[in-house]
Design a protein around this motif. Structure first.
Motif, PDB file in Angstrom:
ATOM      1  N   GLN A   1     -10.430  -0.765   3.360  1.00  0.00           N
ATOM      2  CA  GLN A   1      -9.325   0.625   3.804  1.00  0.00           C
ATOM      3  C   GLN A   1      -9.055  -0.193   5.442  1.00  0.00           C
ATOM      4  O   GLN A   1      -7.901  -0.084   5.818  1.00  0.00           O
ATOM      5  CB  GLN A   1     -10.750   0.948   4.678  1.00  0.00           C
ATOM      6  CG  GLN A   1      -9.923   2.241   5.287  1.00  0.00           C
ATOM      7  CD  GLN A   1      -9.547   2.545   4.715  1.00  0.00           C
ATOM      8  OE1 GLN A   1      -8.637   3.303   3.828  1.00  0.00           O
ATOM      9  NE2 GLN A   1      -8.049   3.426   5.797  1.00  0.00           N
TER      10      GLN A   1
ATOM     11  N   SER B   1       0.412  -1.377  -0.041  1.00  0.00           N
ATOM     12  CA  SER B   1       0.103   0.336   0.468  1.00  0.00           C
ATOM     13  C   SER B   1       0.866   1.454   0.145  1.00  0.00           C
ATOM     14  O   SER B   1       1.942   1.111   0.838  1.00  0.00           O
ATOM     15  CB  SER B   1      -0.724   0.200   1.025  1.00  0.00           C
ATOM     16  OG  SER B   1      -1.758   1.212   1.075  1.00  0.00           O
TER      17      SER B   1
ATOM     18  N   ARG C   1      -6.029  -1.759   5.200  1.00  0.00           N
ATOM     19  CA  ARG C   1      -4.842  -0.701   5.017  1.00  0.00           C
ATOM     20  C   ARG C   1      -4.576  -0.711   6.780  1.00  0.00           C
ATOM     21  O   ARG C   1      -3.372  -0.450   7.120  1.00  0.00           O
ATOM     22  CB  ARG C   1      -5.086   0.359   4.516  1.00  0.00           C
ATOM     23  CG  ARG C   1      -6.043  -0.170   3.017  1.00  0.00           C
ATOM     24  CD  ARG C   1      -5.737   1.369   2.242  1.00  0.00           C
ATOM     25  NE  ARG C   1      -6.295   1.272   1.348  1.00  0.00           N
ATOM     26  CZ  ARG C   1      -6.351   2.591   0.130  1.00  0.00           C
ATOM     27  NH1 ARG C   1      -6.565   2.689   0.291  1.00  0.00           N
ATOM     28  NH2 ARG C   1      -6.576   2.120  -1.032  1.00  0.00           N
ATOM     29  N   THR C   2      -5.729  -0.725   7.678  1.00  0.00           N
ATOM     30  CA  THR C   2      -5.375  -0.303   8.908  1.00  0.00           C
ATOM     31  C   THR C   2      -4.764  -1.288  10.172  1.00  0.00           C
ATOM     32  O   THR C   2      -4.651  -1.454  10.670  1.00  0.00           O
ATOM     33  CB  THR C   2      -6.610   0.101   9.544  1.00  0.00           C
ATOM     34  OG1 THR C   2      -7.451  -0.626   9.722  1.00  0.00           O
ATOM     35  CG2 THR C   2      -6.341   1.413   8.651  1.00  0.00           C
TER      36      THR C   2
END
Length: 581
Positions: free
Chosen positions: A534, A506, A537-538
């Motif tokens: 999303q 990413s 990504r976290t």
């Protein structure tokens, strides 16, 4: 006629119409059963008693109706066989909506086209079937299950690649108590080598294609039995011309299902003994295919599309170098070789019109085959196909003007979280562009990736563009089918409990040169354009490839290749340090 009489006549007419509608519903084989069905039958019975004898309802579909059909067609069975056939019929009705087994719903048509037509094959062959007999593309078990009921001593192998139908076949075999019957839950490819004495099929696949598919497994003297419609002469002609070295036409029986208008053909080819390999003879030269309506051409052309590749389990390989490697290293996957019209008259007049080149003589083709870069024995293990220039150009999407190889695509199993490799990198990709799929698989193989998990979004790795980008590497990698990238977090959590790390690519991630790779990990790339969801990504360790300012991102396949290179570089550096210590 007075008013009272008129009302009575009207009431009688209304009752007759209602009974007729009930009769139509009752003739449908797929009616609900249980209390609702019983109430309907009782109502129909009451209506029938109100009708004159000439308008009485026919008996409802049942075991007696099934028996009457078979006796009328001079196909008497034992009571046990009738019961087994009726039990199979009920299972077919009960499971049809869940498993998509048949598009024929009306009771009489099911009996005629499914059961009687299947068992007529045994009658036409004097109740002697080759054994073991492979039912190729059996679907719901047709014709194999009715034939097995009628000929219990014959050994059957039922080949079916669709998982739902495989489950249904297992249920049928168990419920009916059938013995000497095997469910082969895969598509039968040209690499299928189990010795068999016979093959039977109702599939719409061209005869020549099926003969090529079973050539390796069908023993000399064995029969390939085709249940065809009345207009199959072009198929028979094509099979005789293209497969005469391996088969001869044994029988061609035209018949009609008794008491119906349905015409049929039973076509049987006998497998010949393999002949010693020699230089190409005139009789071995394949016929020229010139019509776009030709069934073989339509089959091959469909392999240019993802849908055709998935349906047939086959693909096209372009480029002589790649073809040479595949035929040398994966001969069992090779199903056929499409010759190049441009090469057939090599060394002749270069400006010759295409229509004239199409007419190249046998001697020209013999010289062409003798120049093929592979040993002739390898090249002749697969059928050869010749197309006119016009048809060939529709297939040659890369403009190679060289041969095109038809291959069987190896099956891809579903990924299970408990089947992770003991060490190293497992690559997980959702790329939708087939060229990106091919490029990243080539890089993955080069850098030591052991397995690639293709997420739901991913293009088919056997798309012509994927194979063109990857070369023969596409056949050297191990694959698994995974869920959508939107649905992988539960599985990622499951593998993390086994000590498997997750590293995601990413733009927001840490510099890849600054991280340490786990001994076992999954490398995940995002979809071209949107990237990672999303949540990933976290919730995962994300890494980025440093770039000069002003550039939005790298090509997806290129980014993965750089990440794999960095992993491999650090792995070698760690190994060197370990050896010194």
């Amino acid at each position: 006629m007075d008013l009272r009489s008129a009302k009575a006549v009207a009431k009688s007419t209304k009752t007759a119409k209602s009974a007729a509608k009930s009769t139509k519903r009752q003739n449908s084989s797929f009616q609900p059963q249980g209390a609702k069905s019983s109430a309907r039958q009782a109502r129909q019975s009451r209506q029938a008693r109100c009708l004159p004898p000439s308008q009485a309802l026919p008996p409802p579909p049942g075991l007696p109706s099934l028996k009457r059909w078979f006796i009328k067609c001079n196909l008497p069975l034992s009571d046990k066989q009738y019961k087994q056939l009726w039990q199979y019929h009920n299972l077919l009705r009960e499971k049809n909506e869940e498993y998509d087994l048949t598009r024929i719903f009306q009771f009489d048509e099911m009996v005629q086209k499914h059961y009687i037509d299947s068992i007529l094959v045994a009658q036409l062959l004097d109740w002697t079937l080759p054994s073991p007999l492979l039912d190729l593309g059996t679907g719901a078990g047709l014709p194999a299950i009715p034939l097995k009921i009628a000929c219990p001593e014959t050994e059957f192998i039922l080949s079916e690649g669709r998982h739902k139908r495989v489950r249904f076949l297992h249920e049928v075999v168990e419920a009916l108590g059938l013995e000497k019957i095997e469910i082969y839950g895969h598509k039968t490819s040209a690499s299928f080598s189990r010795p068999i004495r016979g093959v039977i099929t109702r599939a719409v696949e061209p005869i020549a294609k099926t003969l090529a598919r079973v050539k390796r497994s069908l023993q000399p003297g064995g029969w390939a039995i085709f249940m065809k419609g009345p207009k199959c002469d072009p198929e028979i002609k094509e099979a005789i011309e293209s497969m005469s070295r391996f088969y001869r036409l044994e029988r061609d029986i035209a018949y009609t299902i008794p008491h119906t208008p349905h015409q049929r053909r039973l076509v049987i080819f006998e497998r010949l003994s393999d002949q010693p390999e020699t230089e190409p003879e005139l009789s071995q030269i394949p016929p020229l295919i010139e019509s776009p309506a030709n069934e073989t051409f339509k089959w091959i052309k469909a392999l240019l599309t993802p849908r055709g590749i998935k349906k047939e389990g086959q693909a096209l390989v372009f480029g002589r170098k790649i073809i040479t490697e595949v035929m040398r290293d994966f001969p069992k996957l090779c199903l056929g070789l499409i010759l190049s019209p441009s090469e057939e008259r090599a060394g002749e007049q270069k400006n010759m019109e295409a229509s004239e080149q199409d007419k190249a003589g046998p001697q020209d083709l013999s010289r062409y085959l003798s120049r093929w870069p592979l040993p002739l024995e390898t090249g002749r293990q697969v059928p050869l196909y010749r197309l006119s220039h016009q048809l060939y150009r529709q297939l040659d999407i890369f403009g190679t003007e060289a041969e095109i190889l038809i291959v069987q695509t190896p099956p891809i199993k579903t990924w299970q979280a408990d089947e992770m490799a003991e060490a190293g990198c497992t690559l997980m990709i959702p790329f939708q562009d087939p060229e990106n799929i091919g490029a990243v698989i080539r890089s993955a193989l080069a850098f030591g990736v052991r397995e690639v998990i293709l997420l739901k979004e991913a293009a088919n790795p056997y798309h012509p563009k994927s194979i063109r980008a990857a070369g023969s590497a596409i056949f050297r990698m191990s694959y698994r089918r995974g869920p959508s990238i939107q649905e992988i977090q539960p599985l990622i959590q499951a593998v993390s409990s086994q000590g498997v790390g997750l590293i995601s690519l990413s733009m927001e991630g840490a510099d890849i040169s600054q991280i340490e790779f786990p001994d076992r990990f999954i490398l995940l790339a995002g979809v071209e354009g949107p990237g990672l969801p999303q949540g990933l990504r976290t919730s995962s360790q994300t890494v980025a490839i440093p770039m000069e300012p002003g550039l939005e991102s790298l090509n997806a396949a290129t980014a993965v290749a750089i990440a794999l290179y960095e992993w491999r570089r650090k792995l070698k550096a760690k190994s060197a340090i370990y050896k010194k210590s």
